[in-house]
Design an enzyme around this catalytic site. Sequence first.
Site, short mmCIF file in Angstrom:
data_model
loop_
_atom_site.label_atom_id
_atom_site.label_comp_id
_atom_site.label_asym_id
_atom_site.label_seq_id
_atom_site.Cartn_x
_atom_site.Cartn_y
_atom_site.Cartn_z
N LYS A 1 0.77 -1.30 -0.05
CA LYS A 1 0.09 0.04 0.03
C LYS A 1 0.75 1.33 -0.05
O LYS A 1 2.26 1.24 0.28
CB LYS A 1 -0.77 -0.04 1.43
CG LYS A 1 -0.08 0.16 2.65
CD LYS A 1 -1.15 0.19 3.78
CE LYS A 1 -0.46 -0.04 5.03
NZ LYS A 1 -1.13 0.22 6.25
N ARG B 1 -9.73 -0.07 15.31
CA ARG B 1 -9.86 0.63 14.33
C ARG B 1 -10.84 0.03 13.34
O ARG B 1 -12.03 0.63 13.08
CB ARG B 1 -8.32 0.47 13.63
CG ARG B 1 -7.93 1.52 12.83
CD ARG B 1 -6.40 1.62 12.65
NE ARG B 1 -5.98 0.53 11.83
CZ ARG B 1 -4.65 0.27 11.27
NH1 ARG B 1 -3.85 1.20 11.36
NH2 ARG B 1 -4.22 -0.97 10.62
N TYR C 1 13.54 31.81 4.28
CA TYR C 1 12.13 32.28 4.60
C TYR C 1 12.31 32.75 6.05
O TYR C 1 12.73 31.92 6.87
CB TYR C 1 10.81 31.46 4.08
CG TYR C 1 10.48 31.52 2.81
CD1 TYR C 1 10.24 32.39 2.11
CD2 TYR C 1 10.43 30.13 2.22
CE1 TYR C 1 9.91 32.20 0.66
CE2 TYR C 1 10.03 30.10 0.94
CZ TYR C 1 9.79 31.05 0.16
OH TYR C 1 9.58 31.20 -1.23
N MET D 1 9.56 24.89 -0.07
CA MET D 1 8.80 23.98 -0.87
C MET D 1 9.44 22.95 -1.84
O MET D 1 9.49 21.74 -1.95
CB MET D 1 7.63 24.51 -1.81
CG MET D 1 6.66 23.62 -2.58
SD MET D 1 5.43 24.32 -3.59
CE MET D 1 4.41 25.16 -2.19
#
Length: 369
Positions: free
Chosen positions: A38, A136, A264, A313
């Site tokens: 998965k 779950r 940043y 990013m």
Amino acid sequence: MPEAKETVLEIDLGALAHNYRYLRAKIDDGVKFLSVVKAFAYGNDSVIIARKLEELGTDYFAVAYVEEGIHLRKNGITKPILVLHPQFTHFEDIIEHCLEPNLYSEKILRSFVETAEAKNQKNYPVHIKLNTGLNRLGFDHPEIGTVKEIISSTSSLKIASVFSHLAASEDWKERDFTVGQIDLFRKMTWELIADLDYEPILHICNTSGVINYPKSAFSMVRSGIGLYGYGNDKNIDPELRPISTLKTIISQIRSLDKGDTVGYNRAFKVEKPTRIATLPLGHADGINRIYGKGKAGVFINGQYAPIAGNVCMDIIMVDVTNISCEEGDEVIVFGGPQHPVKFAEAGGTISYELITGIQRRVSRLVIPE
């Protein structure tokens, strides 16, 4: 291995084969092996990984969602595929692509019976999930009678397997809880299958279950994280080999003076003459902001370079003041000299989150066995 010329995730199929054989050797002959692929095979490449595992002899695959199973089928994967978390809207797709659903509640069981009967199915393979404490997905113990009633009322389904999921099989402090889960699974399973004229596959062991509770393998085990090189145990990790190495290159190097800032929010303040290297990857590639501000770093020419300031990013800056390097040099983010677990822990997370987060825009390079 070839030197990186861009940001690339190297996938070592030899390491995958080693891990598969190591885990398979933990279980008795005749016990089946289900490989969990998965989440793009835990951030690698589900088709590449599944093809190799078919070659190695895995008996089953598991994916989380139907579209993942369809992707494998369209790329030639033929072994049975268990869909762990199917949704109602995809039942017809499941049947069309010969996928096998996990049926975990009365509503989803009845709904799949309805679809299977409408499609004139006979003995369609399904998997029944039992809740033994993870809380779950799965049927609780008092619901076993309802499951038996529904299954016995139709010829459209056949139980391929009954399974559950251990909550803390890697934690020896939770041994009593884990043994209790195994005992409850055994009890619930025998109640469920007592009146069947066949015996479904039974499985509860995940990777840590295989390692710590191999006598509870029943007739199949499941492994996800172990196949990719992680044992959730500092004593087992050295026996496994992480299959992926994330590499990139230096795009630019600049020299800064005291008082300059980097990135940043001016998050890195230069206190002495400093050399900064810019790398072409960032949080859009899966290296998140949690690793910034010196919490984690990379290796360049065998030396450690901490991340300077915030992760952007598409870009990361690292401090290479004391490293002999130049633009175009290879950078190892994790793998090789830096175990992925160590990199993940530096950011306060786990290997699962790190490796499954590597985005598909990062090129994959297969290293054959």
